[in-house]
Write a protein that holds these residues in place. Structure first.
Motif, mmCIF file in Angstrom:
data_model
loop_
_atom_site.group_PDB
_atom_site.id
_atom_site.type_symbol
_atom_site.label_atom_id
_atom_site.label_comp_id
_atom_site.label_asym_id
_atom_site.label_seq_id
_atom_site.Cartn_x
_atom_site.Cartn_y
_atom_site.Cartn_z
ATOM 1 N N SER A 1 0.831 -1.212 0.000
ATOM 2 C CA SER A 1 0.000 0.000 0.000
ATOM 3 C C SER A 1 0.862 1.257 0.000
ATOM 4 C CB SER A 1 -0.930 0.012 1.210
ATOM 5 O OG SER A 1 -1.783 -1.095 1.185
ATOM 6 N N ILE A 2 1.915 1.246 0.810
ATOM 7 C CA ILE A 2 2.816 2.403 0.851
ATOM 8 C C ILE A 2 3.526 2.564 -0.487
ATOM 9 C CG2 ILE A 2 4.939 3.273 1.914
ATOM 10 C CD1 ILE A 2 3.901 2.033 4.549
ATOM 11 N N GLY B 1 1.118 4.006 -2.980
ATOM 12 C CA GLY B 1 0.946 5.434 -2.722
ATOM 13 C C GLY B 1 2.124 6.242 -3.229
ATOM 14 N N TRP B 2 3.326 5.726 -3.044
ATOM 15 C CA TRP B 2 4.532 6.399 -3.552
ATOM 16 C C TRP B 2 4.468 6.535 -5.068
ATOM 17 C CZ3 TRP B 2 8.548 9.145 -1.978
ATOM 18 C CH2 TRP B 2 9.623 9.295 -2.833
ATOM 19 N N VAL C 1 1.815 6.487 -7.009
ATOM 20 C CA VAL C 1 0.705 7.334 -7.449
ATOM 21 C C VAL C 1 1.006 8.809 -7.204
ATOM 22 C CG1 VAL C 1 -1.705 7.943 -6.955
ATOM 23 C CG2 VAL C 1 -1.045 5.538 -7.208
ATOM 24 N N PHE C 2 1.498 9.156 -6.021
ATOM 25 C CA PHE C 2 1.618 10.567 -5.653
ATOM 26 C C PHE C 2 2.966 11.205 -5.987
ATOM 27 C CE2 PHE C 2 -1.694 9.037 -2.661
ATOM 28 C CZ PHE C 2 -2.735 9.786 -3.187
#
Length: 83
Positions: A25-26, A29-30, A32-33
């Motif tokens: 998940s982390i 997120g990395w 994507v953002f």
């Protein structure tokens, strides 16, 4: 389910399955953002979906054993009565 018996035994503790899902998940997120790399977003997202399905939906539940629990034995030489 694609997990072998050795994999099932290794992932039996819940904290290991949660750790893998949190890591993915982390990482997603990395991607994507911060990086915006679409290929890695797709790959990590697919790995996350696979892990969620296998670790929490299709993972075999532990069967409770029906063996009775033995009470502890009292120490020898002491019958529990006062002298």
């Amino acid at each position: 389910m694609a997990l072998k018996q050795n994999d099932l035994n290794w992932f039996r503790p819940l904290w290991r399955r949660v750790a893998v899902v949190v890591f993915l998940s982390i990482w997603l997120g990395w991607e994507v953002f911060f990086t915006g790399e679409q290929l890695w977003m797709i790959l990590v997202g697919a790995a996350l979906a696979y892990a969620l399905y296998n670790f929490f939906y299709a993972f075999p539940k532990e069967q409770p054993t029906n063996e009775p629990i033995q009470p502890p034995n009292p120490p020898e030489g002491n019958d529990g009565q006062g002298s």
